[in-house]
Scaffold this motif. Structure first.
Motif, PDB file in Angstrom:
ATOM      1  N   HIS A  96      32.965  45.617  33.249  1.00 14.01           N
ATOM      2  CA  HIS A  96      34.373  45.256  33.088  1.00 14.01           C
ATOM      3  C   HIS A  96      35.244  46.460  33.399  1.00 14.01           C
ATOM      4  O   HIS A  96      34.841  47.600  33.205  1.00 14.01           O
TER       5      HIS A  96
ATOM      6  N   ILE B 289      38.712  48.299  32.319  1.00  6.72           N
ATOM      7  CA  ILE B 289      39.713  48.337  31.254  1.00  6.72           C
ATOM      8  C   ILE B 289      40.722  49.448  31.539  1.00  6.72           C
ATOM      9  O   ILE B 289      40.493  50.303  32.387  1.00  6.72           O
TER      10      ILE B 289
ATOM     11  N   GLN C 258      40.588  45.134  26.022  1.00  9.73           N
ATOM     12  CA  GLN C 258      41.151  45.463  27.326  1.00  9.73           C
ATOM     13  C   GLN C 258      41.694  46.884  27.385  1.00  9.73           C
ATOM     14  O   GLN C 258      42.042  47.361  28.449  1.00  9.73           O
TER      15      GLN C 258
END
Length: 73
Positions: A32, A34, A65
């Motif tokens: 991911h 962020i 996030q």
């Protein structure tokens, strides 16, 4: 209950440098991306970070996030 018991720690690499010492970081485990900022002693000692650096990130379990960069490896 200690204050730091609910903080998650991850490793990642810096993908993009943004203004005001914020960075886009790609997490090593989950891939991911962020938004992270430098925190505490990193900002106080003016430790420079560039794209490609491996860093250690602290995140809150409530907002996955955003994170805080605590260490450059």
């Amino acid at each position: 209950m200690p204050k730091n018991s609910d903080i998650l720690e991850y490793e990642g690499s810096i993908v993009e440098v943004l203004p005001n010492q914020t960075f886009k970081v790609k997490l090593k485990e989950s891939e991911h991306i962020i938004t992270a900022y430098t925190g505490g002693k990193m900002r106080q000692n003016r430790i420079r970070l560039v794209a490609g650096d491996i860093v250690k990130i602290e995140m809150s379990p409530y907002d996955l996030q955003k994170g805080r960069i605590t260490y450059r490896l």
